[in-house]
Design a protein around this motif. Structure first.
Motif, PDB file in Angstrom:
ATOM      1  N   TRP A  71       0.836  -1.193   0.000  1.00  0.00           N
ATOM      2  CA  TRP A  71       0.000   0.000   0.000  1.00  0.00           C
ATOM      3  C   TRP A  71       0.877   1.252   0.000  1.00  0.00           C
ATOM      4  O   TRP A  71       0.619   2.211  -0.726  1.00  0.00           O
ATOM      5  N   ARG A  72       1.930   1.247   0.774  1.00  0.00           N
ATOM      6  CA  ARG A  72       2.854   2.382   0.829  1.00  0.00           C
ATOM      7  C   ARG A  72       3.537   2.580  -0.519  1.00  0.00           C
ATOM      8  O   ARG A  72       3.677   3.703  -1.000  1.00  0.00           O
ATOM      9  N   LYS A  73       3.924   1.484  -1.155  1.00  0.00           N
ATOM     10  CA  LYS A  73       4.555   1.553  -2.470  1.00  0.00           C
ATOM     11  C   LYS A  73       3.593   2.176  -3.492  1.00  0.00           C
ATOM     12  O   LYS A  73       3.992   3.024  -4.293  1.00  0.00           O
ATOM     13  N   TYR A 109       1.501   9.546  -5.337  1.00  0.00           N
ATOM     14  CA  TYR A 109       1.964  10.869  -4.922  1.00  0.00           C
ATOM     15  C   TYR A 109       3.009  11.404  -5.908  1.00  0.00           C
ATOM     16  O   TYR A 109       3.033  12.602  -6.204  1.00  0.00           O
ATOM     17  N   GLY A 110       3.863  10.533  -6.413  1.00  0.00           N
ATOM     18  CA  GLY A 110       4.843  10.941  -7.420  1.00  0.00           C
ATOM     19  C   GLY A 110       4.161  11.436  -8.686  1.00  0.00           C
ATOM     20  O   GLY A 110       4.564  12.462  -9.271  1.00  0.00           O
ATOM     21  N   GLU A 111       3.116  10.726  -9.124  1.00  0.00           N
ATOM     22  CA  GLU A 111       2.363  11.164 -10.295  1.00  0.00           C
ATOM     23  C   GLU A 111       1.709  12.520 -10.054  1.00  0.00           C
ATOM     24  O   GLU A 111       1.666  13.363 -10.955  1.00  0.00           O
ATOM     25  N   LEU A 112       1.226  12.733  -8.838  1.00  0.00           N
ATOM     26  CA  LEU A 112       0.620  14.024  -8.513  1.00  0.00           C
ATOM     27  C   LEU A 112       1.652  15.142  -8.613  1.00  0.00           C
ATOM     28  O   LEU A 112       1.406  16.180  -9.239  1.00  0.00           O
ATOM     29  N   LEU A 113       2.811  14.953  -8.003  1.00  0.00           N
ATOM     30  CA  LEU A 113       3.839  15.990  -8.050  1.00  0.00           C
ATOM     31  C   LEU A 113       4.338  16.205  -9.480  1.00  0.00           C
ATOM     32  O   LEU A 113       4.623  17.346  -9.870  1.00  0.00           O
ATOM     33  N   ASN A 114       4.414  15.146 -10.263  1.00  0.00           N
ATOM     34  CA  ASN A 114       4.787  15.310 -11.669  1.00  0.00           C
ATOM     35  C   ASN A 114       3.745  16.125 -12.429  1.00  0.00           C
ATOM     36  O   ASN A 114       4.091  16.962 -13.263  1.00  0.00           O
ATOM     37  N   SER A 115       2.471  15.893 -12.135  1.00  0.00           N
ATOM     38  CA  SER A 115       1.421  16.660 -12.818  1.00  0.00           C
ATOM     39  C   SER A 115       1.460  18.132 -12.398  1.00  0.00           C
ATOM     40  O   SER A 115       1.211  19.015 -13.217  1.00  0.00           O
ATOM     41  N   ILE A 116       1.800  18.387 -11.143  1.00  0.00           N
ATOM     42  CA  ILE A 116       1.946  19.785 -10.701  1.00  0.00           C
ATOM     43  C   ILE A 116       3.147  20.418 -11.400  1.00  0.00           C
ATOM     44  O   ILE A 116       3.092  21.583 -11.821  1.00  0.00           O
ATOM     45  N   LEU A 146      -9.057   9.356  -3.446  1.00  0.00           N
ATOM     46  CA  LEU A 146      -9.461   8.019  -2.994  1.00  0.00           C
ATOM     47  C   LEU A 146      -8.530   7.435  -1.943  1.00  0.00           C
ATOM     48  O   LEU A 146      -8.967   6.642  -1.110  1.00  0.00           O
ATOM     49  N   ILE A 147      -7.256   7.795  -1.980  1.00  0.00           N
ATOM     50  CA  ILE A 147      -6.290   7.090  -1.131  1.00  0.00           C
ATOM     51  C   ILE A 147      -5.701   7.930  -0.012  1.00  0.00           C
ATOM     52  O   ILE A 147      -5.127   7.376   0.917  1.00  0.00           O
ATOM     53  N   ALA A 148      -5.820   9.240  -0.106  1.00  0.00           N
ATOM     54  CA  ALA A 148      -5.118  10.111   0.843  1.00  0.00           C
ATOM     55  C   ALA A 148      -6.019  10.537   1.991  1.00  0.00           C
ATOM     56  O   ALA A 148      -7.237  10.612   1.847  1.00  0.00           O
ATOM     57  N   PRO A 149      -5.405  10.859   3.122  1.00  0.00           N
ATOM     58  CA  PRO A 149      -6.177  11.400   4.238  1.00  0.00           C
ATOM     59  C   PRO A 149      -6.741  12.782   3.892  1.00  0.00           C
ATOM     60  O   PRO A 149      -6.251  13.457   2.980  1.00  0.00           O
ATOM     61  N   GLN A 150      -7.739  13.203   4.627  1.00  0.00           N
ATOM     62  CA  GLN A 150      -8.408  14.475   4.367  1.00  0.00           C
ATOM     63  C   GLN A 150      -7.439  15.653   4.427  1.00  0.00           C
ATOM     64  O   GLN A 150      -7.578  16.610   3.667  1.00  0.00           O
ATOM     65  N   GLU A 151      -6.462  15.589   5.293  1.00  0.00           N
ATOM     66  CA  GLU A 151      -5.477  16.668   5.409  1.00  0.00           C
ATOM     67  C   GLU A 151      -4.826  16.953   4.048  1.00  0.00           C
ATOM     68  O   GLU A 151      -4.626  18.109   3.671  1.00  0.00           O
ATOM     69  N   ILE A 152      -4.535  15.915   3.300  1.00  0.00           N
ATOM     70  CA  ILE A 152      -3.905  16.068   1.993  1.00  0.00           C
ATOM     71  C   ILE A 152      -4.912  16.566   0.963  1.00  0.00           C
ATOM     72  O   ILE A 152      -4.623  17.492   0.194  1.00  0.00           O
ATOM     73  N   THR A 153      -6.092  15.982   0.942  1.00  0.00           N
ATOM     74  CA  THR A 153      -7.077  16.399  -0.062  1.00  0.00           C
ATOM     75  C   THR A 153      -7.516  17.842   0.144  1.00  0.00           C
ATOM     76  O   THR A 153      -7.752  18.557  -0.828  1.00  0.00           O
ATOM     77  N   ILE A 158       1.993  14.784   2.717  1.00  0.00           N
ATOM     78  CA  ILE A 158       2.309  13.516   2.034  1.00  0.00           C
ATOM     79  C   ILE A 158       3.391  12.765   2.803  1.00  0.00           C
ATOM     80  O   ILE A 158       3.290  11.560   3.034  1.00  0.00           O
ATOM     81  N   ARG A 159       4.434  13.489   3.208  1.00  0.00           N
ATOM     82  CA  ARG A 159       5.523  12.847   3.956  1.00  0.00           C
ATOM     83  C   ARG A 159       5.000  12.285   5.285  1.00  0.00           C
ATOM     84  O   ARG A 159       5.409  11.205   5.716  1.00  0.00           O
ATOM     85  N   LYS A 160       4.080  12.993   5.912  1.00  0.00           N
ATOM     86  CA  LYS A 160       3.478  12.510   7.163  1.00  0.00           C
ATOM     87  C   LYS A 160       2.671  11.231   6.898  1.00  0.00           C
ATOM     88  O   LYS A 160       2.760  10.263   7.652  1.00  0.00           O
ATOM     89  N   ASP A 161       1.889  11.229   5.809  1.00  0.00           N
ATOM     90  CA  ASP A 161       1.095  10.058   5.466  1.00  0.00           C
ATOM     91  C   ASP A 161       1.977   8.853   5.162  1.00  0.00           C
ATOM     92  O   ASP A 161       1.635   7.721   5.493  1.00  0.00           O
ATOM     93  N   LEU A 162       3.135   9.096   4.558  1.00  0.00           N
ATOM     94  CA  LEU A 162       4.064   8.008   4.246  1.00  0.00           C
ATOM     95  C   LEU A 162       4.933   7.619   5.438  1.00  0.00           C
ATOM     96  O   LEU A 162       5.765   6.721   5.334  1.00  0.00           O
ATOM     97  N   ARG A 163       4.733   8.310   6.548  1.00  0.00           N
ATOM     98  CA  ARG A 163       5.473   8.057   7.787  1.00  0.00           C
ATOM     99  C   ARG A 163       6.984   8.143   7.575  1.00  0.00           C
ATOM    100  O   ARG A 163       7.737   7.259   7.993  1.00  0.00           O
ATOM    101  N   ILE A 164       7.407   9.221   6.902  1.00  0.00           N
ATOM    102  CA  ILE A 164       8.827   9.487   6.710  1.00  0.00           C
ATOM    103  C   ILE A 164       9.422   9.848   8.063  1.00  0.00           C
ATOM    104  O   ILE A 164       8.856  10.637   8.808  1.00  0.00           O
ATOM    105  N   SER A 165      10.555   9.247   8.384  1.00  0.00           N
ATOM    106  CA  SER A 165      11.190   9.596   9.655  1.00  0.00           C
ATOM    107  C   SER A 165      12.639   9.970   9.381  1.00  0.00           C
ATOM    108  O   SER A 165      13.232   9.473   8.428  1.00  0.00           O
ATOM    109  N   PRO A 166      13.203  10.837  10.154  1.00  0.00           N
ATOM    110  CA  PRO A 166      12.601  11.513  11.301  1.00  0.00           C
ATOM    111  C   PRO A 166      11.554  12.517  10.846  1.00  0.00           C
ATOM    112  O   PRO A 166      11.533  12.927   9.695  1.00  0.00           O
ATOM    113  N   LYS A 167      10.702  12.891  11.776  1.00  0.00           N
ATOM    114  CA  LYS A 167       9.613  13.804  11.466  1.00  0.00           C
ATOM    115  C   LYS A 167      10.169  15.136  10.989  1.00  0.00           C
ATOM    116  O   LYS A 167      11.219  15.585  11.420  1.00  0.00           O
TER     117      LYS A 167
END
Length: 183
Positions: free
Chosen positions: A56-58, A64-71, A97-104, A156-165
């Protein structure tokens, strides 16, 4: 005395040569088997859960990469901006469909500001050229887009649980295209 019920009759285990040690051994073996089975089941469930989360993370990273590419395409050649808006809209729909409300929430505020800036009529977007400025020139608008992009990337980084915060105050983000950069 130890008793065992067999075929509706009471059998005295002591008379058959089995003592309390035998019963304890049977209970121990059965207990060991039950614990081993439960442990195997729980290990399988945990491993499967971790595999599904990794898949799911992959997938999320790809979307998310496709989104940033479209931007990034939105910043590109003004002649291709209609196509870029179409790609952005398609990516945004998947992210919804896949992201938390914070992102949308941040994503659609970003999109809404582009609609206002370029006076986009969604129903005509696929067939007509965009009527409006070809490059973002309004300094306040650009600053707002940079802030929204920063919020979007941090979410997005928070949703992907990138660490360190990430530190929201010091986090810097630059979105680059072959033509321009938002930073």
């Amino acid at each position: 005395m130890l008793f065992l019920f067999m075929d509706s009759s009471l059998v005295n285990l002591n008379n058959l040569g089995f003592g309390s040690e035998f019963l304890i051994a049977i209970i121990t073996v059965l207990g060991t088997i039950i614990v081993a089975m439960a442990s195997s089941y729980l290990t399988y469930r945990y491993t499967r859960k971790m595999q599904l989360e990794a898949e799911w993370r992959k997938d999320k990273i790809r979307y998310y990469g496709e989104l940033l590419n479209s931007i990034t395409e939105l910043l590109g050649d003004p002649e291709d901006r209609n196509k870029a808006f179409g790609q952005f809209a398609a990516s945004a729909n998947i992210i919804t469909l896949i992201a938390p409300q914070e992102i949308t929430d941040v994503l659609f505020e970003f999109y809404y500001n582009w609609q206002i800036k370029y006076r986009i009529d969604i129903s005509k977007m696929a067939t007509e050229k965009i009527d409006g400025p070809t490059e973002p020139t309004n300094e306040e608008w650009v600053k707002l887009q940079i802030l929204l992009l920063k919020q979007l990337v941090l979410s997005i980084r928070k949703d992907l649980r990138i660490s360190p915060k990430d530190n929201h105050k010091t986090f810097k983000f630059r979105l680059r295209s072959p033509i321009s950069t938002l930073e």
